[in-house]
Design a protein around this motif. Structure first.
Motif, PDB file in Angstrom:
ATOM      1  N   VAL A  75       0.841  -1.207   0.000  1.00 51.30           N
ATOM      2  CA  VAL A  75       0.000   0.000   0.000  1.00 51.30           C
ATOM      3  C   VAL A  75       0.867   1.245   0.000  1.00 51.30           C
ATOM      4  O   VAL A  75       0.608   2.210  -0.739  1.00 51.30           O
ATOM      5  N   TYR A 107      -3.065   2.105   5.910  1.00 55.42           N
ATOM      6  CA  TYR A 107      -3.193   1.286   7.121  1.00 55.42           C
ATOM      7  C   TYR A 107      -2.666   2.079   8.312  1.00 55.42           C
ATOM      8  O   TYR A 107      -1.543   2.591   8.279  1.00 55.42           O
ATOM      9  N   VAL A 167      -8.457  -1.948   4.850  1.00 59.96           N
ATOM     10  CA  VAL A 167      -7.312  -2.166   3.965  1.00 59.96           C
ATOM     11  C   VAL A 167      -7.345  -3.573   3.389  1.00 59.96           C
ATOM     12  O   VAL A 167      -7.144  -3.786   2.183  1.00 59.96           O
TER      13      VAL A 167
END
Length: 387
Positions: A278, A308, A319
């Motif tokens: 991410v 996150y 997430v």
């Protein structure tokens, strides 16, 4: 006073003038001065004229009442909008933007009311003053309620904000002689120094004194289980027991325990790997834009990947949910960037991802059920056991 004098008084009212000294001689002189002017009004004509003048006077008075009523509504609207800004944690400067929106709307829907909307004061300083007035009023109401409390318990929690300043939150749940329950947030206090049990109890004592609460009426305390809270000697609970002279009931927050239990699931490697993916996509502007373009091209329900946040562990469900639904796009994007994704395409990793996605969803649902006002501890305990 004679009937003649009564008539004189009526004529004085009709001419809309006042006699400086209301004596009989002055009233008669005033009457004779205006006698010729008002002699044409007799019997029914006189009554009609009197009613006409009364109606004119009433209309004039209504104008002032309407202005006062209008000003009162404008101020009330200003307070309501300031409360709305504070409730949603919006900047005080948003008040001017809200006012412009209201004026634009009023110019279309009710142009005759546009002056009232222009009079609503929503400048930054005004919003701050309004919020301060609301806070002062709420504090005075709470202080009045606390005076009648027969017994109460407190919930204490200490956390760190985005500026690394410790924030101590204190909630009260009290009962008066009429068995009416009050549950409110007392204070949110920044603690710039240490957060040991001695520091916390000093702040607690200040809060109780502020709201006129006697510490001897404290019957129980709810904490998060940290040593600074539940320590028998140096902790908050130990200090309170020493201060009151008896042992008070000490409970641990059920929601906090549930979060701690959820962390026992040993799947940190899944979270860390997903967090790195991410961050690779979100932290770099070019990657973020290219990935958003890919999602748009594939008509995905997501526009981007959420970040996150470790401090809010259960938020990882969002997430995981996004990652689970966008696996194909993520793998495709990482391959174009020549990233090694053999570990996250592994069957075991995907199985653990699916399991963690499911368990965090259930934990999130449980967390929501446990929150809220007027929850009986027996009900929350049953929810935990059922889970």
């Amino acid at each position: 006073m004679s009937a003649e004098n009564n008539s004189d008084i009526k004529y004085v009212k009709i001419c809309r003038q006042k006699v400086s000294v209301p004596k009989e001689f002055n009233i008669k002189r005033h009457y004779k001065t205006h006698q010729e002017k008002f002699e044409i009004y007799q019997k029914d004509i006189w009554i009609d004229k009197l009613n006409e003048l009364k109606a004119e006077l009433k209309n004039q008075q209504n104008i002032f009442h309407f202005v006062n009523k209008s000003n009162e509504l404008v101020v009330k609207a200003s307070y309501n909008l300031a409360h709305l800004i504070a409730f949603h944690s919006r900047p005080f400067t948003d008040g001017e933007f809200i006012k412009n929106c209201l004026i634009k709307t009023a110019s279309v829907l009710c142009p005759e009311k546009i002056n009232d909307f222009n009079n609503i004061s929503l400048s930054r300083n005004t919003v701050a003053d309004r919020i301060n007035d609301i806070a002062t009023d709420l504090r005075s109401q709470l202080t009045k309620i606390c005076k009648d409390v027969k017994a109460f318990s407190i919930a204490v929690d200490e956390s760190t904000d985005v500026k690394d300043v410790a924030q101590l939150s204190v909630f009260i749940r009290g009962c008066n002689f009429k068995t009416e329950i009050t549950e409110e947030l007392l204070e949110l206090i920044p603690m710039h120094g240490t957060t040991a049990g001695a520091d916390i109890i000093l702040e607690i004592e200040k809060i109780l004194d502020k709201y006129k609460l006697q510490i001897t009426k404290l019957v129980s305390i709810v904490t998060d289980g940290a040593s600074a809270m539940i320590g028998s000697k140096k902790g908050l609970v130990g200090k309170l027991n020493e201060k009151i002279g008896k042992k008070i009931n000490n409970f641990l927050c059920i929601i906090h325990q549930e979060v701690l239990c959820g962390k026992i699931v040993d799947l940190d490697y899944v979270i860390k790997r997903i967090a790195s993916v991410v961050n690779f996509i979100r932290a770099r502007r070019q990657n973020h834009c290219q990935f958003a373009l890919l999602l748009n091209k594939n008509d995905s329900e997501y526009e981007k990947l959420p970040y996150y946040t470790e401090v809010r562990w259960l938020s990882c469900h969002k997430v995981l949910k996004a990652f689970n639904h966008l696996k194909t796009e993520i793998f495709q994007f990482l391959e174009t960037k020549e990233q090694d994704i053999s570990d996250i395409k592994n069957t075991k990793f995907l199985q653990d991802l699916a399991f963690l996605f499911d368990i965090t969803k259930h934990l999130n649902d449980l967390n929501i059920i446990l929150q809220g006002k007027n929850k009986l501890v027996t009900t929350t305990f049953d929810n935990v056991r059922a889970f």
